[in-house]
Motif scaffolding. Sequence first.
Motif, PDB file in Angstrom:
ATOM      1  N   VAL A 482     -15.888   4.836   0.556  1.00 54.44           N
ATOM      2  CA  VAL A 482     -15.706   3.620  -0.235  1.00 54.44           C
ATOM      3  C   VAL A 482     -14.225   3.313  -0.445  1.00 54.44           C
ATOM      4  O   VAL A 482     -13.822   2.143  -0.480  1.00 54.44           O
ATOM      5  CB  VAL A 482     -16.437   3.767  -1.593  1.00 54.44           C
ATOM      6  CG1 VAL A 482     -16.206   2.542  -2.469  1.00 54.44           C
ATOM      7  CG2 VAL A 482     -17.926   3.986  -1.370  1.00 54.44           C
ATOM      8  N   GLY A 487     -17.022   1.424   3.523  1.00 54.27           N
ATOM      9  CA  GLY A 487     -17.627   0.883   2.308  1.00 54.27           C
ATOM     10  C   GLY A 487     -16.644   0.350   1.304  1.00 54.27           C
ATOM     11  O   GLY A 487     -16.938   0.317   0.096  1.00 54.27           O
ATOM     12  N   ALA A 490     -17.448  -1.994  -1.620  1.00 50.00           N
ATOM     13  CA  ALA A 490     -18.199  -1.505  -2.776  1.00 50.00           C
ATOM     14  C   ALA A 490     -17.273  -0.925  -3.836  1.00 50.00           C
ATOM     15  O   ALA A 490     -17.739  -0.467  -4.880  1.00 50.00           O
ATOM     16  CB  ALA A 490     -19.208  -0.440  -2.339  1.00 50.00           C
ATOM     17  N   THR A 501     -22.393   3.335   4.155  1.00 49.10           N
ATOM     18  CA  THR A 501     -22.974   2.118   4.716  1.00 49.10           C
ATOM     19  C   THR A 501     -23.836   2.460   5.924  1.00 49.10           C
ATOM     20  O   THR A 501     -23.710   3.526   6.535  1.00 49.10           O
ATOM     21  CB  THR A 501     -21.869   1.146   5.153  1.00 49.10           C
ATOM     22  OG1 THR A 501     -21.058   1.796   6.150  1.00 49.10           O
ATOM     23  CG2 THR A 501     -21.002   0.747   3.977  1.00 49.10           C
ATOM     24  N   PHE A 521     -26.592  -0.016   2.122  1.00 50.92           N
ATOM     25  CA  PHE A 521     -25.567   0.785   1.453  1.00 50.92           C
ATOM     26  C   PHE A 521     -26.286   1.651   0.426  1.00 50.92           C
ATOM     27  O   PHE A 521     -27.147   1.176  -0.318  1.00 50.92           O
ATOM     28  CB  PHE A 521     -24.532  -0.088   0.748  1.00 50.92           C
ATOM     29  CG  PHE A 521     -23.542   0.703  -0.067  1.00 50.92           C
ATOM     30  CD1 PHE A 521     -22.415   1.245   0.527  1.00 50.92           C
ATOM     31  CD2 PHE A 521     -23.744   0.924  -1.431  1.00 50.92           C
ATOM     32  CE1 PHE A 521     -21.507   1.992  -0.212  1.00 50.92           C
ATOM     33  CE2 PHE A 521     -22.840   1.661  -2.175  1.00 50.92           C
ATOM     34  CZ  PHE A 521     -21.719   2.201  -1.572  1.00 50.92           C
ATOM     35  N   THR A 536     -29.028  -0.549  -1.562  1.00 56.31           N
ATOM     36  CA  THR A 536     -29.267  -1.944  -1.201  1.00 56.31           C
ATOM     37  C   THR A 536     -29.628  -2.003   0.273  1.00 56.31           C
ATOM     38  O   THR A 536     -28.926  -1.445   1.116  1.00 56.31           O
ATOM     39  CB  THR A 536     -28.025  -2.812  -1.457  1.00 56.31           C
ATOM     40  OG1 THR A 536     -27.679  -2.746  -2.841  1.00 56.31           O
ATOM     41  CG2 THR A 536     -28.301  -4.263  -1.078  1.00 56.31           C
ATOM     42  N   ALA A 553     -22.772  -3.497   0.968  1.00 53.27           N
ATOM     43  CA  ALA A 553     -21.829  -2.868   0.044  1.00 53.27           C
ATOM     44  C   ALA A 553     -21.382  -3.830  -1.063  1.00 53.27           C
ATOM     45  O   ALA A 553     -21.402  -3.469  -2.247  1.00 53.27           O
ATOM     46  CB  ALA A 553     -20.623  -2.322   0.815  1.00 53.27           C
ATOM     47  N   SER A 556     -24.087  -4.287  -3.637  1.00 52.71           N
ATOM     48  CA  SER A 556     -24.174  -3.147  -4.542  1.00 52.71           C
ATOM     49  C   SER A 556     -23.067  -3.207  -5.591  1.00 52.71           C
ATOM     50  O   SER A 556     -23.292  -2.927  -6.776  1.00 52.71           O
ATOM     51  CB  SER A 556     -24.077  -1.840  -3.751  1.00 52.71           C
ATOM     52  OG  SER A 556     -25.128  -1.737  -2.809  1.00 52.71           O
ATOM     53  N   GLN A 557     -21.875  -3.581  -5.142  1.00 49.93           N
ATOM     54  CA  GLN A 557     -20.760  -3.679  -6.092  1.00 49.93           C
ATOM     55  C   GLN A 557     -21.030  -4.743  -7.144  1.00 49.93           C
ATOM     56  O   GLN A 557     -20.772  -4.560  -8.334  1.00 49.93           O
ATOM     57  CB  GLN A 557     -19.460  -4.003  -5.344  1.00 49.93           C
ATOM     58  CG  GLN A 557     -18.232  -3.956  -6.225  1.00 49.93           C
ATOM     59  CD  GLN A 557     -17.436  -5.246  -6.171  1.00 49.93           C
ATOM     60  OE1 GLN A 557     -18.027  -6.326  -6.104  1.00 49.93           O
ATOM     61  NE2 GLN A 557     -16.125  -5.135  -6.223  1.00 49.93           N
TER      62      GLN A 557
END
Length: 674
Positions: A482, A487, A490, A501, A521, A536, A553, A556-557
């Motif tokens: 990340v 990713g 995210a 991911t 993700f 997700t 990603a 999800s964030q």
Amino acid sequence: MTRFGIHGTTEVAEVAGDAREAALSRTHRIRHRVLGVAITLVALGYAVRLGELQIVEADEHRRAQLEQSAEWEALPAPRGRIMDRRGRVLAAPDTRYQAFLAVDELRLERSAAVEAVAAVVPVPSDRRRAVTEAEGGWSLVASDISDEERVRMQRTIGHGIYFESRAARDYPRSMGRRLIGAVGASGRGGTGLEAALDEWLAGRAGQAEVRFDGRRNTYRPSGGKVIEPVPGHDVVLTIDAELQRIAENELARALTKTGASGGDMVLLDPRTGEVLALASERADGAPDQISALSDPYEPGSTAKPFLLASLLSEGVVDLDEVVDVEGGELRIGSRVIRDVHGYDTLRVREIISKSSNVGAAKLSARLPSAVQHRYLRDFGFGMRTQVGYLAESAGRLSRPESWTSLSPASHAIGYEMSATSLQLAAAYGAIANGGILLKPSLVREVRDASGRVVERFEPQAVRRVIPEHVAAQVRDVLEEVVRDGTGTLARMARFAVAGKTGTARLAVDGRYALGRYRASFVGFAPADDPRIVILTRLEDPKGGVYYGGAIAAPTSQAALEAALAADGVQLDPRLVVSDPRPRPWSDPSRAAEGAERAIFAASGAGGPEEPWGGDLETDGLVPLPDLTGLSVRAAAAQLHGLGLRVAWQGRGVVASQSPPPGSELARGETVVLK
């Protein structure tokens, strides 16, 4: 002489006639007497029989009459509520009423009483007729009456109207309807959790004695027997209503933006296995279908962390070992495995963070097929999670005996196997919590109608999959994904997110379809002390952007950001409350130490994304403000703005703090609020 003879004959004839008349008269009298006696005897017989019927056999005939004209009417039990983990009602009984007129008690004329009811709710003609022709007792006049309508009728009619409650169902929140389901026409659970939890929710029906009049209309007799129904139990879910709303909204927004045909979002507490949110949408699915449980799919690159965990547990790799990744192309037999980016060499940790298919395929050769299969099996693939209550798929993980020479590489990059979204989230939960696979749960506890807990469901550990130190190593690598890898979309400013991911080709009718993919993700946060796992999945996105890092990603964030901003959701790094319940694999004495303690961790990913900016080690000391009287959230916000951590030991507003106001602390130190 002759005359004398004639007169004598006449007299004789007259005498004979008088005798006949006398005899006939006697005969008539006798007949009359006999007939009178017969009639009297018959009448007496009828009287005796009537006396027998009215006195001697009265009870027997009364019982026979009741058997022919009496029945028991079922009284449905009030259905239990379904609530979220914080007691917010998701499904509740909605009381409706039936109205009865006791015609002998009415102060109004019957027709006037019926019209008074009809002014509030419709009254069918057959019910009007039943009321006006009733000989007594109660007559049903209206059904499906709300509480407000009941009050209006009572005020208008007064004496002689009675109401009987009927159980209906109300869903006060629009979220979670696919998961919660619905009640069928019979009043029993029809779909979703309403059906799965019906044994607890339904309660036990009661009975009421009713009678039939001459027209076979039913009525309640005065003093009739009534057996009251027993209400159903309330069920408290692990779901958080606000997180469920956020998951559904963010998933719907992503589907609209990407044109995907469906998808899932799962939020799970890795410390307990509790499912916090479960959202599923499929354009071609049934309205009550939950694809996160029922639709397994090939996970693609989101399976690579399990390969890394297996390799580290077996001691056959080092994270900083350099691997030749062949310029991003590797041929195994008739198959060519390619990377999106053609690297020459990568360290083992970079094979995961850069998502190198070639590197993962080469590393898989270090594990015997049976060992690789065993780790995947231990992470829960190929078997149902046993979340209970809802139908779920076991996914697919074939036995190693049936693997081909290509299978180890395929499994390493998430092909030749399939998993549901819940399985995948639970497996990441094992990495997040230190290596323990937990059984996911949807129900926290069951309460009776008085609120007493009759059954509580504690976290259940399935098995230890990997050592704790290996889980920590994998978490560090996933944080790199990340922070610097695939990713990055995210990432969050306030704390570190770890995850992976995935972009897998989509199979249609047994063959991979050209240009069709699945983006996903899976991750958890905060990376150093995971409190939530998020998954997700977006199925078949359109528009040319289909990589998991590009669309799954950031979705999800966005969900995590929305969760941090939501009221009453304790996921904010400034307001994360420890679960006081001991874990079955932990030391009970250690678990008790944090029972009344909340920890607020603002540990970010480092660099310019920290909320205070700069370097913690060189920025010097900061003065501690006076925080007494502030709410916990306001105090935590101030301290995190200064780069300080917070430990909360108390309730309500801040009463004291340690160190005291004016103290100078280095950024990153902890302030205790009470």
